[in-house]
Design a protein around this motif. Structure first.
Motif, PDB file in Angstrom:
ATOM      1  N   ASN A 174      -0.414  10.849   2.440  1.00  9.39           N
ATOM      2  CA  ASN A 174       0.572  12.219   2.314  1.00  9.39           C
ATOM      3  C   ASN A 174      -0.364  12.921   2.887  1.00  9.39           C
ATOM      4  O   ASN A 174      -0.631  13.731   1.093  1.00  9.39           O
ATOM      5  N   PRO A 175      -1.391  13.888   3.195  1.00  7.65           N
ATOM      6  CA  PRO A 175      -2.581  14.781   3.580  1.00  7.65           C
ATOM      7  C   PRO A 175      -2.100  15.800   2.631  1.00  7.65           C
ATOM      8  O   PRO A 175      -2.652  16.654   2.329  1.00  7.65           O
ATOM      9  N   GLY A 227       3.668   1.385  -0.985  1.00  9.06           N
ATOM     10  CA  GLY A 227       5.240   1.250  -0.346  1.00  9.06           C
ATOM     11  C   GLY A 227       5.803   0.862  -1.837  1.00  9.06           C
ATOM     12  O   GLY A 227       5.997   0.561  -2.976  1.00  9.06           O
ATOM     13  N   VAL A 269      -4.534  11.348  12.783  1.00 13.88           N
ATOM     14  CA  VAL A 269      -3.608  11.016  13.645  1.00 13.88           C
ATOM     15  C   VAL A 269      -1.994  10.868  12.766  1.00 13.88           C
ATOM     16  O   VAL A 269      -1.987  11.008  11.913  1.00 13.88           O
ATOM     17  N   MET A 326       2.911  15.314   6.535  1.00 13.90           N
ATOM     18  CA  MET A 326       3.111  14.041   5.794  1.00 13.90           C
ATOM     19  C   MET A 326       3.483  12.766   7.204  1.00 13.90           C
ATOM     20  O   MET A 326       3.485  11.864   6.798  1.00 13.90           O
ATOM     21  N   LEU A 327       3.243  12.990   7.858  1.00 16.50           N
ATOM     22  CA  LEU A 327       3.243  12.414   9.776  1.00 16.50           C
ATOM     23  C   LEU A 327       2.368  11.681   9.458  1.00 16.50           C
ATOM     24  O   LEU A 327       1.938  10.805  10.697  1.00 16.50           O
ATOM     25  N   ILE A 349       0.876  -1.703   0.034  1.00 16.15           N
ATOM     26  CA  ILE A 349      -0.362   0.179   0.180  1.00 16.15           C
ATOM     27  C   ILE A 349       1.188   1.133  -0.344  1.00 16.15           C
ATOM     28  O   ILE A 349       1.478   1.411   0.799  1.00 16.15           O
ATOM     29  N   ILE A 377      -2.231  10.581   9.184  1.00 13.55           N
ATOM     30  CA  ILE A 377      -3.127  10.268   7.975  1.00 13.55           C
ATOM     31  C   ILE A 377      -4.803  11.113   8.730  1.00 13.55           C
ATOM     32  O   ILE A 377      -4.719  11.499   9.740  1.00 13.55           O
TER      33      ILE A 377
END
Ligand code: SAH
Length: 238
Positions: A157-158, A86, A187, A212-213, A84, A215
């Protein structure tokens, strides 16, 4: 003849890695991965060769892993699930005749979901807001249709510096199909050091906290917050 393991190490903490993933790393002579992710599994790396590169070196990393696995046992690692967003896809696209085994891991949406409650109890989808390899128009279309289809939506990657407003734009688009009290979970660093959790609603969500850390999980039309838990009903008649 060597072998290549493509391993999802889970969200970060070693206790959340599968036993199979841990065994495969232990069995490997060489471990290949992004520098930051190599840190997560440091206690497992004694006596192993490590090949790590920065984030942009994905192709280079996979090619190196495929080259090395011709006569060694090699592990290429991703966080979460390797299949995913990855390394599993790229490895299989580049693969010629090397022996490859893909080992799954707990993906970020599952990790984050477990922390806030049970938001993924009904049909859900993962969408990455990264437009590095996907046209932004297509991303927006997918978000809109997922919202219209009443899916619970996990946004990977919001938000990055280069696309600081994509998250807001897409939440506005979701908003056309959801009420303002729809739960939204943010989170950051799920199930690893530095974990931060915010459960809010489409009305109160502060998108600027996302990075970026993190979700972001947006509920479907039935999701609600109960005693602080984010719940999406499965449909049981209670
Ligand atoms: N293969 C990974 C996803 C890699 S894409 C997986 O299955 O989880 C990278 C994005 O995943 C990040 O920008 C973030 O949105 C999300 N992510 C990965 N690990 C996370 C974690 N521990 N906490 C929150 N988000 C995470």
């Amino acid at each position: 003849m060597g072998k290549l393991y493509v391993i999802g190490i889970g969200p970060g903490g070693i206790e959340h890695m599968s036993i199979r993933a841990k065994e495969a790393i232990e069995e490997s002579e060489i471990v290949v991965g992004y520098t930051r992710y190599i840190e997560f599994i440091k206690p497992l790396l004694d006596g192993k060769k490590v090949f790590s590169t920065g984030m942009m070196g994905e192709e280079e990393r996979c090619k190196e892993a495929l080259r090395l696995c011709k006569d060694s046992t090699v592990a290429v690692i991703s966080t979460g699930d390797s299949g995913i967003y990855g390394m599993a896809g790229l490895i299989l696209e580049l693969r010629k005749d090397e022996e490859v085994e893909v080992i799954p891991g707990i993906t970020a949406s599952s990790a984050a979901g477990s922390i806030v409650g049970a938001p993924l109890m009904h049909d859900s989808c993962n969408i990455s807001l990264s437009d590095l390899m996907t046209p932004y128009e297509l991303i927006k279309k997918r978000v809109k249709l997922a919202a219209e289809g009443d899916f619970v939506i996990s946004l990977y990657n919001p938000r990055s510096k280069g696309r600081s407003e994509y998250l807001k734009e897409n939440l506005d688009s979701i908003r056309e199909y959801r009420t303002g009290d729809t739960p939204v979970a943010l989170v950051k660093n799920a199930l690893r050091d530095g974990q931060e959790v915010t459960v809010s609603t489409l009305d109160t969500f502060d998108y600027e906290k996302a990075d970026m850390l993190s979700i972001v999980i947006i509920g479907n039309s039935q999701s609600y917050i109960k005693d602080g838990y984010f719940v999406t009903p499965r449909g049981y008649k209670l």
